[in-house]
Design a protein around this motif. Structure first.
Motif: not given
Length: 126
Positions: A73, A63, A59
């Motif tokens: 997250i 991002y 994540k």
């Protein structure tokens, strides 16, 4: 085989400006790893061996802008304290850096460490 360029976990308990990470270990084909290099490398791979940590790492890495607020997250199916625990493990392993901005903490991937891990596993002879 020892390499003077090493990655050490941050010594201070508070968030500070990230220092540039440097490769941890020589490629696996360069020769036998020293005990110290093997321990440092194992710490990084062990941090990624947990499915929740791997998802958090993914994540952050994917991002937009290259950094993610912990508030964006945390939806990985575990409680907020558990998310914080896993992020700390990733940071302690040298895989993430963090910066506190007000009440939020922003995480980013330490790219040179990830590149070093990838290069270490490159089986082509150097």
């Amino acid at each position: 085989m020892s390499n003077p360029r090493t990655v050490e976990p941050p010594a201070e308990p508070h968030d500070s400006a990230p220092e540039p990470a440097v490769p941890c270990c020589p490629p696996i084909t360069a020769g036998e790893l020293s005990v110290a290099d093997a321990e440092k490398t194992a710490l990084m791979f062990k941090a990624l061996s947990d499915p929740v940590r791997l998802r958090l790492f993914s994540k952050v890495a994917s991002y937009p802008g290259g950094e993610a607020c912990v508030c964006d997250i945390s939806d990985v199916g575990v409680s907020q304290p558990t998310v914080s625990h896993h992020l700390k493990k990733l940071k302690d392993a040298g895989l993430l850096t963090s910066e506190r901005r007000g009440t939020w903490v922003y995480y980013s991937v330490a790219p040179s460490v990830v590149a070093a891990m990838s290069a270490m596993l490159d089986l082509r002879r150097q």
